[in-house]
Scaffold this active site. Sequence first.
Site, PDB file in Angstrom:
ATOM      1  N   GLU A  24       0.783  -1.244   0.000  1.00 32.31           N
ATOM      2  CA  GLU A  24       0.000   0.000   0.000  1.00 32.31           C
ATOM      3  C   GLU A  24       0.815   1.296   0.000  1.00 32.31           C
ATOM      4  O   GLU A  24       0.591   2.171   0.831  1.00 32.31           O
ATOM      5  CB  GLU A  24      -0.934   0.005   1.225  1.00 32.31           C
ATOM      6  N   GLU A  84      -6.132 -11.075  -0.650  1.00 31.29           N
ATOM      7  CA  GLU A  84      -6.896 -10.874   0.590  1.00 31.29           C
ATOM      8  C   GLU A  84      -8.393 -10.862   0.295  1.00 31.29           C
ATOM      9  O   GLU A  84      -9.129  -9.989   0.744  1.00 31.29           O
ATOM     10  CB  GLU A  84      -6.470  -9.554   1.277  1.00 31.29           C
TER      11      GLU A  84
HETATM   12  C1  GLA Z   1      -4.868  -4.794   4.767  1.00 32.57           C
HETATM   13  C2  GLA Z   1      -3.566  -5.476   5.133  1.00 32.57           C
HETATM   14  C3  GLA Z   1      -3.787  -6.751   5.894  1.00 32.57           C
HETATM   15  C4  GLA Z   1      -4.891  -6.638   6.917  1.00 32.57           C
HETATM   16  C5  GLA Z   1      -6.131  -6.132   6.251  1.00 32.57           C
HETATM   17  C6  GLA Z   1      -7.277  -6.004   7.213  1.00 32.57           C
HETATM   18  O1  GLA Z   1      -5.473  -5.261   3.670  1.00 32.57           O
HETATM   19  O2  GLA Z   1      -2.768  -5.759   4.026  1.00 32.57           O
HETATM   20  O3  GLA Z   1      -2.599  -7.082   6.537  1.00 32.57           O
HETATM   21  O4  GLA Z   1      -4.488  -5.788   7.947  1.00 32.57           O
HETATM   22  O5  GLA Z   1      -5.857  -4.858   5.750  1.00 32.57           O
HETATM   23  O6  GLA Z   1      -7.327  -6.977   8.155  1.00 32.57           O
END
Ligand code: GLA
Length: 394
Positions: free
Chosen positions: A175, A281
């Site tokens: 990010e 994710e």
């Molecule tokens: C982001 C991060 C993860 C996690 C998620 C929420 O996407 O990359 O490590 O913290 O947020 O749980």
Amino acid sequence: MQNNTLSSLILSFSLLLLPFLASAEAAHSLKVAFANDFYIGASLKSDFVVADNNPQTQLISSQFINSQFNSITSANMLKWGPFNPKPHTFNFNDADKFVDFGEVNNHYVVGHVLFWHNQTPKWVFQKNKSQSLNNKHVSYEQLNREQLLQRMQERVSQLSQRYGDKIDAWDVVNETILSNGQWRKSKWTEIIGDDFAEQAFIIADKYLPKNIELLYNDFGMTAPGRRDAVVDMVKKMQAKGIRVDGIGMQAHWALNSPSIAEIEKSIIAFANLGVDVHITELDIDVLPREKRQFGANTKLRLAMTKQNNPYVNGLPENIEQQLAQRYKEIFELFLKHNNKIKRVTFWGVTDQDSWLNNWPIKGRTSYPLLFNRAGKAKPAYEEVIRLSKSLSDK
Ligand code: GLA
């Protein structure tokens, strides 16, 4: 008909059915269903390692994880803060158990994450306290670029020595690009400058074993500004000979957004760089969302109301079906691009352990994954399994 004739008929009929029953059972697993397509993973929290003995968490027993998934990602235990909260203080236990579990059970193990602006302690950017103690006033002096790069090297070198190639891929940077394509303002970019991501990949390449895959990971990867900026960043790194092996699309998505067309554009744009695409994710939020909730701004906190926590007593059938349909369309797209996608990882295993029960509103009842609170497969799971091309080969 005599009894014994009837029994032998039933027996032969069952024997005939056996192979089908066996294959139906074998395919009742995500990792089997997509064995010819991509790795199927889940992020694991540190309590999973004691899940087998813990009534609270036994739904995600090791056996369950191993039957459904062939890849695991560390949810928190390898992030800088949880792993190394203070100078010279390390929480090795949970991280070691996670990595060993992955190795013993032959998982594709993903280390998450080397460098991120969140869950990174302040001390990382400061000179050690003793160096800047000024009588009663403790003044923290910020590191300069060279010192911070040195600290980054120490982290990677230590992780490399400890875990080597037991970890198959690392999210190197998480990010650092905003949806408008600008660099995110953080201590990393403030101290190191615009080449923070480049430096991170150079360090990861230098200190980790060469067969470890190096990934750039971000949320909201379908926003055109971020998509183009990620492509641009990776192209520039490639032109300088800096190794990037894959791009992680976090995929914290909702029922209606982003569109399949935008997701597809990003998969194609990233794959055109010659790197692997990882869905890192995945979860689908069915709860009411505000525009600013899109993505995963983990600092965002909103107040709970009846309207924004509407399914406390269970998910209505029509929403359950919408979720199943959404997962079906998403997996159809993933299968269409299975030559570009290396891995699809869910953020969590069951609805019970999803972060979306506590973000951006604490204590809501959320339903974003394929397994419900009791660990049972949901209609969305059945839809996804039904799609798998590999079913017919098994
Ligand atoms: C982001 C991060 C993860 C996690 C998620 C929420 O996407 O990359 O490590 O913290 O947020 O749980």
